[in-house]
Design a protein around this motif. Structure first.
Motif, PDB file in Angstrom:
ATOM      1  N   ASP A   1       0.828  -1.208   0.000  1.00 39.24           N
ATOM      2  CA  ASP A   1       0.000   0.000   0.000  1.00 39.24           C
ATOM      3  C   ASP A   1       0.859   1.254   0.000  1.00 39.24           C
ATOM      4  OD1 ASP A   1      -2.386  -1.341  -0.074  1.00 39.24           O
ATOM      5  OD2 ASP A   1      -2.748  -1.252   2.084  1.00 39.24           O
ATOM      6  N   LEU A   2       1.961   1.232   0.738  1.00 40.96           N
ATOM      7  CA  LEU A   2       2.826   2.403   0.861  1.00 40.96           C
ATOM      8  C   LEU A   2       3.446   2.777  -0.479  1.00 40.96           C
ATOM      9  CD1 LEU A   2       4.234   4.530   2.609  1.00 40.96           C
ATOM     10  CD2 LEU A   2       5.984   2.816   3.159  1.00 40.96           C
ATOM     11  N   ILE A   3       3.980   1.800  -1.210  1.00 43.50           N
ATOM     12  CA  ILE A   3       4.659   2.130  -2.466  1.00 43.50           C
ATOM     13  C   ILE A   3       3.666   2.310  -3.612  1.00 43.50           C
ATOM     14  CG2 ILE A   3       6.776   0.978  -1.730  1.00 43.50           C
ATOM     15  CD1 ILE A   3       6.121  -1.309  -3.617  1.00 43.50           C
ATOM     16  N   GLY A   4       2.413   1.874  -3.426  1.00 47.04           N
ATOM     17  CA  GLY A   4       1.335   2.261  -4.328  1.00 47.04           C
ATOM     18  C   GLY A   4       1.275   1.578  -5.673  1.00 47.04           C
ATOM     19  N   ILE A   5       1.796   0.357  -5.806  1.00 46.47           N
ATOM     20  CA  ILE A   5       1.703  -0.350  -7.080  1.00 46.47           C
ATOM     21  C   ILE A   5       0.227  -0.562  -7.428  1.00 46.47           C
ATOM     22  CG2 ILE A   5       2.426  -2.402  -8.368  1.00 46.47           C
ATOM     23  CD1 ILE A   5       4.712  -0.558  -7.359  1.00 46.47           C
ATOM     24  N   PRO A   6      -0.205  -0.274  -8.668  1.00 43.13           N
ATOM     25  CA  PRO A   6      -1.646  -0.270  -9.006  1.00 43.13           C
ATOM     26  C   PRO A   6      -2.377  -1.587  -8.776  1.00 43.13           C
ATOM     27  CG  PRO A   6      -0.403   0.915 -10.673  1.00 43.13           C
ATOM     28  CD  PRO A   6       0.608   0.289  -9.771  1.00 43.13           C
ATOM     29  N   PHE A   7      -1.723  -2.735  -9.056  1.00 43.07           N
ATOM     30  CA  PHE A   7      -2.404  -4.026  -8.906  1.00 43.07           C
ATOM     31  C   PHE A   7      -1.543  -4.989  -8.090  1.00 43.07           C
ATOM     32  CE2 PHE A   7      -4.036  -2.273 -12.906  1.00 43.07           C
ATOM     33  CZ  PHE A   7      -5.394  -2.237 -12.604  1.00 43.07           C
ATOM     34  N   ARG A   8      -2.209  -5.743  -7.225  1.00 45.35           N
ATOM     35  CA  ARG A   8      -1.523  -6.674  -6.329  1.00 45.35           C
ATOM     36  C   ARG A   8      -2.107  -8.071  -6.503  1.00 45.35           C
ATOM     37  NH1 ARG A   8      -2.333  -5.034  -0.258  1.00 45.35           N
ATOM     38  NH2 ARG A   8      -4.056  -6.511  -0.149  1.00 45.35           N
ATOM     39  N   ILE A   9      -1.241  -9.056  -6.605  1.00 45.01           N
ATOM     40  CA  ILE A   9      -1.659 -10.464  -6.670  1.00 45.01           C
ATOM     41  C   ILE A   9      -1.118 -11.168  -5.434  1.00 45.01           C
ATOM     42  CG2 ILE A   9      -1.582 -12.621  -7.961  1.00 45.01           C
ATOM     43  CD1 ILE A   9      -0.906 -10.960 -10.460  1.00 45.01           C
ATOM     44  N   VAL A  10      -2.009 -11.734  -4.639  1.00 46.40           N
ATOM     45  CA  VAL A  10      -1.609 -12.471  -3.437  1.00 46.40           C
ATOM     46  C   VAL A  10      -1.862 -13.963  -3.684  1.00 46.40           C
ATOM     47  CG1 VAL A  10      -2.007 -12.824  -0.971  1.00 46.40           C
ATOM     48  CG2 VAL A  10      -2.113 -10.507  -1.942  1.00 46.40           C
ATOM     49  N   ILE A  11      -0.831 -14.770  -3.432  1.00 45.05           N
ATOM     50  CA  ILE A  11      -0.932 -16.219  -3.624  1.00 45.05           C
ATOM     51  C   ILE A  11      -0.577 -16.902  -2.310  1.00 45.05           C
ATOM     52  CG2 ILE A  11      -0.195 -18.186  -5.025  1.00 45.05           C
ATOM     53  CD1 ILE A  11       0.975 -16.112  -6.999  1.00 45.05           C
ATOM     54  N   GLY A  12      -1.419 -17.848  -1.879  1.00 41.85           N
ATOM     55  CA  GLY A  12      -1.113 -18.603  -0.673  1.00 41.85           C
ATOM     56  C   GLY A  12      -2.334 -18.792   0.206  1.00 41.85           C
ATOM     57  N   GLY A  13      -2.123 -19.482   1.360  1.00 43.33           N
ATOM     58  CA  GLY A  13      -3.202 -19.710   2.310  1.00 43.33           C
ATOM     59  C   GLY A  13      -4.311 -20.575   1.719  1.00 43.33           C
ATOM     60  N   LYS A  14      -5.538 -20.275   2.119  1.00 42.18           N
ATOM     61  CA  LYS A  14      -6.686 -21.048   1.646  1.00 42.18           C
ATOM     62  C   LYS A  14      -6.890 -20.901   0.140  1.00 42.18           C
ATOM     63  CE  LYS A  14      -9.348 -20.959   5.946  1.00 42.18           C
ATOM     64  NZ  LYS A  14     -10.616 -20.515   6.584  1.00 42.18           N
ATOM     65  N   GLY A  15      -6.504 -19.724  -0.375  1.00 42.31           N
ATOM     66  CA  GLY A  15      -6.680 -19.486  -1.798  1.00 42.31           C
ATOM     67  C   GLY A  15      -5.901 -20.472  -2.638  1.00 42.31           C
ATOM     68  N   LEU A  16      -4.698 -20.794  -2.188  1.00 45.90           N
ATOM     69  CA  LEU A  16      -3.887 -21.759  -2.940  1.00 45.90           C
ATOM     70  C   LEU A  16      -4.564 -23.129  -2.950  1.00 45.90           C
ATOM     71  CD1 LEU A  16      -1.235 -22.265  -4.466  1.00 45.90           C
ATOM     72  CD2 LEU A  16      -0.168 -22.825  -2.269  1.00 45.90           C
ATOM     73  N   GLN A  17      -5.134 -23.509  -1.797  1.00 42.35           N
ATOM     74  CA  GLN A  17      -5.836 -24.793  -1.697  1.00 42.35           C
ATOM     75  C   GLN A  17      -7.065 -24.814  -2.615  1.00 42.35           C
ATOM     76  OE1 GLN A  17      -6.703 -25.364   2.470  1.00 42.35           O
ATOM     77  NE2 GLN A  17      -4.554 -25.123   3.083  1.00 42.35           N
ATOM     78  N   GLU A  18      -7.694 -23.635  -2.781  1.00 41.58           N
ATOM     79  CA  GLU A  18      -8.888 -23.536  -3.632  1.00 41.58           C
ATOM     80  C   GLU A  18      -8.536 -23.296  -5.099  1.00 41.58           C
ATOM     81  OE1 GLU A  18     -11.158 -20.396  -1.941  1.00 41.58           O
ATOM     82  OE2 GLU A  18     -11.404 -21.400   0.007  1.00 41.58           O
ATOM     83  N   GLY A  19      -7.234 -23.136  -5.375  1.00 38.33           N
ATOM     84  CA  GLY A  19      -6.809 -22.908  -6.758  1.00 38.33           C
ATOM     85  C   GLY A  19      -7.073 -21.500  -7.251  1.00 38.33           C
ATOM     86  N   ILE A  20      -7.034 -20.527  -6.337  1.00 35.99           N
ATOM     87  CA  ILE A  20      -7.304 -19.138  -6.725  1.00 35.99           C
ATOM     88  C   ILE A  20      -6.191 -18.215  -6.245  1.00 35.99           C
ATOM     89  CG2 ILE A  20      -9.820 -19.424  -6.725  1.00 35.99           C
ATOM     90  CD1 ILE A  20      -9.737 -17.820  -4.025  1.00 35.99           C
ATOM     91  N   ALA A  21      -6.109 -17.047  -6.894  1.00 40.10           N
ATOM     92  CA  ALA A  21      -5.262 -15.946  -6.431  1.00 40.10           C
ATOM     93  C   ALA A  21      -6.173 -14.763  -6.112  1.00 40.10           C
ATOM     94  CB  ALA A  21      -4.255 -15.559  -7.503  1.00 40.10           C
ATOM     95  N   GLU A  22      -5.741 -13.950  -5.183  1.00 37.51           N
ATOM     96  CA  GLU A  22      -6.499 -12.750  -4.852  1.00 37.51           C
ATOM     97  C   GLU A  22      -5.881 -11.567  -5.588  1.00 37.51           C
ATOM     98  OE1 GLU A  22      -6.701 -12.212  -0.647  1.00 37.51           O
ATOM     99  OE2 GLU A  22      -8.197 -13.802  -0.373  1.00 37.51           O
ATOM    100  N   VAL A  23      -6.675 -10.927  -6.437  1.00 34.58           N
ATOM    101  CA  VAL A  23      -6.226  -9.777  -7.222  1.00 34.58           C
ATOM    102  C   VAL A  23      -6.918  -8.526  -6.689  1.00 34.58           C
ATOM    103  CG1 VAL A  23      -6.148  -8.728  -9.510  1.00 34.58           C
ATOM    104  CG2 VAL A  23      -5.850 -11.207  -9.261  1.00 34.58           C
ATOM    105  N   LYS A  24      -6.127  -7.530  -6.322  1.00 34.44           N
ATOM    106  CA  LYS A  24      -6.696  -6.309  -5.754  1.00 34.44           C
ATOM    107  C   LYS A  24      -6.078  -5.082  -6.403  1.00 34.44           C
ATOM    108  CE  LYS A  24      -7.301  -3.812  -1.359  1.00 34.44           C
ATOM    109  NZ  LYS A  24      -6.736  -2.537  -1.855  1.00 34.44           N
TER     110      LYS A  24
END
Length: 582
Positions: A523-546
């Motif tokens: 959030d501090l450096i302000g990159i426009p799009f973020r992809i988070v991989i891991g946790g339950k999402g990895l088990q569900e076969g998804i990535a979180e895109v924000k």
């Protein structure tokens, strides 16, 4: 780029010496570090943003027909002597005396390059057939800023795009000027800046020969006079008002003209204190010398003279405040006691002066003032002019609606130089009749650092920067939640490679840090799009895109994430290229 291989020293706390948001955030996000007052190192993230702004500038300059060159920062002081700017710059010019053998070489670090480029053109352009021509560069400039402040908004060393047009006719100059103006609008739109083109004081040719491009910002050091209804905008030096000449038949007051003794009260403040009146009740009388001829200028006591307007009203080439001897000759009094009643030179007045009933003014006698001065009986006017600085609430010259003041950061300036530098430095051409004429010049500057700092100042929230995608150091940030998870890292690495293969600018946060730390830095450096991989999402076969500005993430299947994010990036870029009403 992998975060672990770059230099991104983020900071949790706000630096104590950082005064404004852009300075605070550029330090905290690891974009810059100060070397000394007025000089900053651009760290990898900051330099990437600066370079992206520079690339947009290059593309638009070349699309407008300008050709890039690169001139030296070191300049011979003799060029500044020939144009008179060695003295005019004063302490702002960084002068150097260098020993070469048994002699001293006098030079300066370039604050700008009018002299250098004009000297170059004087040696290589000699015919009207070689014109018009526009040259530009992106080069470091140096000015001895006495009060460096506000981070990289006011520094002694800065990066500037400066362009110079050369023409044989005014039509050619106007065409080049219009092309640069349009290019500036495209540049600032592509950079994601909210900007206002502002009328500025005209150059030596006259007319609407100068515009500044301002970023509206609470901490801007410049004042913009602005009308929301018509879109009219000008800096304080240039701003016109929609006021008109009032009725000049004279006042109906029956109060008798009265001379009062005002010892040593030669200023508006002193007279108001002595006579217990307000500045609005006074006529301020200023004596100028216009083209070597004395002239009296009348203003309301609480208003400030605008010398550009006065010069234009008089049609004068030169204008300066009169010296004590001239004032004595037209008033028979010392400084501070001039007034319109019986003064011995031509008089012009601002529109507001005739509206003052029973005014107070100097009596053209030392230590004396008049009370109850009224137009028609005590002094005469044939017409009035707009001669003062605009005030908030003045009517707009286009719509008549009240204007307001907006603070702004100047990020660009285009103006018509005329022949000042070409005459001083012998840049001439042979016209179609084989007669020599000075080349007509225009000058066009953009503060490249200021684009980045202006965005940091105006595009942020409580968590950090909000970069437009065109200037963001990276477009996408990939965050694997556990870097010691082999399966997770394999997926993240492939996504990183695939996005780069799609032409997306990616930063890969491969640090073995806690997720909370990574999210805060993201959030501090302000990159426009973020992809988070891991946790339950990895088990569900998804990535979180924000998106940086979105409230929450979207869940996207891992095998569709690269395509989905690539599309988001393309759409964000296209939005900046869409036509704008700005």
């Amino acid at each position: 780029m992998r975060w672990s291989q770059s230099l991104i020293p983020t900071m949790k706390e706000v630096p104590a010496d950082a005064e404004i948001p852009s300075h605070q955030l550029m330090l905290r996000a690891g974009l810059i570090r100060q070397l000394m007052a007025g000089a900053y190192t651009y760290l990898p993230l900051g330099w990437r943003s600066v370079q992206k702004a520079a690339q947009i500038i290059r593309e638009e300059m070349e699309a407008a027909g300008a050709v890039e060159l690169h001139m030296p920062a070191l300049q011979p002081i003799e060029l500044f002597d020939r144009t008179g700017r060695n003295e005019a710059f004063g302490s702002v010019l960084v002068r150097l005396d260098v020993t070469r053998g048994d002699r001293k070489v006098h030079m300066a670090l370039g604050p700008t390059h009018e002299e250098v480029v004009t000297d170059l053109i004087s040696r290589h352009i000699n015919s009207y057939r070689q014109l018009p021509l526009t040259l530009y560069q992106i080069q470091t400039k140096f000015r001895n800023e006495e009060r460096p402040r506000f981070g990289v908004l006011r520094t002694s060393e800065f990066l500037m795009k400066d362009a110079y047009s050369f023409a044989s006719t005014l039509d050619q100059l106007n065409t080049s000027y219009d092309a640069m103006y349009a290019a500036y609008c495209r540049i600032f739109q592509r950079c994601g800046l909210k900007y206002i083109p502002v009328e500025a004081e005209s150059g030596p040719i006259g007319g609407d020969a100068s515009h500044e491009f301002m970023i509206p910002a609470e901490n801007g050091e410049d004042q913009i006079v602005y009308c929301e209804s018509s879109g009219y905008a000008a800096n304080l030096e240039r701003a016109e008002t929609g006021r008109k000449t009032p009725d000049l038949s004279g006042s109906n007051s029956s109060a008798a003209l009265e001379k009062v003794y005002t010892p040593k009260a030669g200023s508006i403040e002193a007279v108001c204190k002595f006579l217990k009146c307000s500045p609005e009740q006074m006529i301020k009388t200023l004596i100028y010398v216009a083209d070597e001829k004395p002239v009296t200028v009348l203003l309301r006591g609480d208003h400030d003279a605008n010398e550009g307007k006065i010069r234009r009203a008089l049609g004068a080439k030169s204008l300066e405040l009169a010296d004590e001897k001239t004032i004595q000759s037209v008033t028979n009094a010392g400084i501070g006691f001039a007034g319109p009643v019986g003064i011995k030179c031509d008089v012009i007045a601002d529109h507001d002066v005739p509206l003052i009933t029973d005014a107070i003014s100097g009596a053209n006698e030392t230590d004396q003032h008049y009370k109850n001065v009224n137009l028609g009986r005590d002094y005469q006017l044939e017409t009035t002019y707009d001669l003062r600085d605009a005030c908030e609430g003045d009517p707009c010259p286009k719509s008549g609606e009240p204007m307001k003041f907006v603070h702004g950061i100047e990020v660009g300036h285009v103006f018509k130089l005329g022949t000042k530098y070409s005459e001083s430095l012998g840049a001439e051409f042979l016209n179609e009749h084989e007669k020599r004429e000075p080349i007509i010049m225009g000058c066009y500057g953009i503060g490249v650092n200021r684009i980045v700092a202006g965005l940091a100042e105006t595009c942020h929230d409580k968590n950090g920067l909000l970069w437009p995608i065109s200037i963001a150091p990276y477009e996408v940030l990939i965050i694997p939640l556990k870097t010691d998870d082999e399966e997770l890292m394999k997926i993240a690495e492939k996504m990183y490679a695939d996005l780069k293969g799609q032409g997306v600018d990616v930063l890969f946060d491969d640090r073995p840090a806690r997720p909370g730390v990574k999210f805060k830095d993201a959030d501090l450096i302000g990159i426009p799009f973020r992809i988070v991989i891991g946790g339950k999402g990895l088990q569900e076969g998804i990535a979180e895109v924000k998106a940086r500005t979105a409230e929450g993430p979207e869940k996207i299947p891992l095998d569709q994430t690269v395509e989905y994010v690539s599309k988001l990036v393309k759409e964000a870029k296209a939005e900046l290229l869409a036509p704008s009403a700005t």
